[in-house]
Scaffold this motif. Structure first.
Motif, short mmCIF file in Angstrom:
data_model
loop_
_atom_site.label_atom_id
_atom_site.label_comp_id
_atom_site.label_asym_id
_atom_site.label_seq_id
_atom_site.Cartn_x
_atom_site.Cartn_y
_atom_site.Cartn_z
N VAL A 181 -10.58 26.40 -13.85
CA VAL A 181 -11.47 25.60 -13.06
C VAL A 181 -11.84 24.38 -13.66
CG1 VAL A 181 -13.85 25.60 -11.78
CG2 VAL A 181 -12.18 27.58 -11.45
N SER A 185 -10.61 20.71 -12.24
CA SER A 185 -11.36 19.81 -11.72
C SER A 185 -11.04 18.50 -12.33
CB SER A 185 -12.92 19.85 -12.26
OG SER A 185 -13.73 19.05 -11.97
N TYR A 222 -15.67 21.98 -8.23
CA TYR A 222 -14.99 22.81 -9.16
C TYR A 222 -15.84 22.56 -10.57
CZ TYR A 222 -10.60 24.61 -6.82
OH TYR A 222 -9.59 25.09 -6.33
N GLY A 226 -17.44 25.64 -12.16
CA GLY A 226 -16.83 25.89 -13.12
C GLY A 226 -17.77 25.66 -14.42
N LEU A 242 -17.61 28.51 -5.47
CA LEU A 242 -16.13 27.99 -5.64
C LEU A 242 -15.26 28.69 -4.53
CD1 LEU A 242 -14.20 27.01 -7.57
CD2 LEU A 242 -14.31 28.88 -8.88
#
Length: 300
Positions: A181, A185, A222, A226, A242
Motif C-alpha cells: 500500500v 501510494s 493509501y 498504509g 483502505l
C-alpha cells in the motif's frame, strides 16, 4: 446476444464468478450473517466474496487459456499443463469453499501459500531481471497482498486455543498488505495519469469522469491508511477505510472500464477482477484486526 458478442473465454469466467456470488448469497442468508453484522461490519462481509469470485474466475482461465498460462511457468518446473489444470481446479474449488465456509480455513491457508509461491517461483525472479520496470514490482507486491488477504482470513478462522498462532498470522498479513500500500501510494502520487488502486501500466481512460483525480485521491488514502497499518495503530479502522477506498475506485473507474471492455479478457475482466480481489484482500485483513475497545461497533 451477450453469448454471441462476448467470447466464450470471458463468458465462462463471468459465469463461474456468478456461481460463487450465488453460493455466497445462499450461505450468508442461511447463517444470518447480514442480520448479525452491525455498522461497517456489514461491509466486511463482502471481503470473502470480493476475494473468492475473482479467484474462481481466474481459475476458469486456466481451462480456457491453458496454453498461455502454461507458457509463463518456469522451464525448470516439470508438467506445465498438469499444474495449470490443478491450480485452476483448486482456485474454483477454493473460491466456493471460502464463500460457503466449508473447509474455509484450509482453503484460505492454501491460497496464502499458493500466492506466496507464485512470488518466489515466478514473479520475484521475473522482476529481478526487470529492475527498471516499476510495473514488475507492482505485480510482485500485488501477489503478496493476495497472499496477505488469505492469510488474514486463515488467522480469523483460527480456533480459540491457537489464538497466539492466529495473532502471528494476522501480523504477517498486515505487513503483506501495508508495505504494498505504501509503495502504491508513492506510485500513484508520481504517476497520476495511470489507473489507480493497483497502479498498473494502462492510463486512466479519458471517458472516466474525474479522470486523474481518482488516482491522487487513492494515493492520499493509501498513504494515511498504509502508515497506520505499518505501525500497527487503529489497524481495523485503517484497513476498513483502505478497503472502502479501493471499492470506491472499483466503482468509479474499473466498472466503467469493464462495461466498455466487456468482451475483453485482458483489458476488461482481468483489470476489474484484479482490483476487486485486491479490495477483498484488504477487507479480509480488516475483519482479522482487533476491534476498538471503546466501541465494538465503530471502525475507529
Amino acid at each position: 446476444m451477450a453469448l454471441l458478442v462476448i467470447p466464450s473465454t470471458v463468458i465462462w469466467s463471468y459465469g463461474v464468478a456468478a456461481v460463487v456470488l450465488a453460493a455466497w448469497l445462499v450461505a450468508i442468508s442461511l447463517r444470518g450473517d447480514w442480520q448479525k453484522a452491525q455498522g461497517f461490519d456489514k461491509l466486511l462481509l463482502f471481503g470473502t466474496l470480493f476475494y473468492a469470485a475473482p479467484v474462481a474466475a481466474f481459475g476458469t482461465e486456466h481451462f480456457t487459456l491453458t496454453n498461455a498460462i502454461a507458457s509463463i511457468i518456469p522451464a525448470w518446473i516439470p508438467w506445465h499443463y498438469f499444474w495449470v489444470y490443478l491450480v485452476g481446479a483448486c482456485f474454483i474449488a477454493g473460491g466456493l469453499s471460502l464463500v460457503t465456509g466449508i473447509q474455509a480455513r484450509l482453503a484460505a491457508s492454501l491460497f496464502a501459500l499458493t500466492f506466496f509461491l507464485f512470488v518466489i517461483l515466478m514473479e520475484a525472479p521475473a522482476s529481478a531481471h526487470q529492475l527498471r520496470n516499476r510495473f514488475a514490482l507492482t505485480i510482485v507486491l500485488r501477489e503478496i497482498s493476495f497472499s496477505g488477504g488469505a492469510l488474514a482470513l486463515a488467522a480469523r478462522l483460527t480456533e480459540e486455543q491457537h489464538r497466539r498462532g492466529g495473532h502471528i498470522l494476522a501480523t504477517i498479513a498486515r505487513y503483506f498488505i501495508a508495505i504494498p500500500v505504501l509503495f502504491y501510494s508513492f506510485e500513484q502520487f508520481m504517476h497520476g495519469d495511470h489507473v489507480p488502486a493497483v497502479p498498473l501500466e494502462p492510463l486512466t481512460p479519458t471517458y472516466i469522469y474525474g479522470h486523474a483525480i481518482w488516482t491522487y485521491l487513492a494515493a492520499v488514502a493509501y498513504a494515511v491508511t498504509g502508515a497506520l497499518l505499518f505501525v500497527g495503530k487503529k489497524t481495523r479502522a485503517a484497513a476498513t477505510w483502505l478497503g472502502l477506498t479501493v471499492l470506491f475506485v472499483e466503482l468509479v473507474v474499473y466498472v466503467p472500464i469493464g462495461v466498455v471492455e466487456r468482451a475483453s479478457l485482458d483489458n476488461g475482466l482481468n483489470y476489474v477482477f484484479d482490483t476487486l480481489m485486491y479490495c477483498g484482500a484488504v477487507l479480509l485483513l480488516a475483519d482479522a484486526m482487533p476491534r476498538s475497545r471503546q466501541n465494538s461497533q465503530s471502525i475507529s
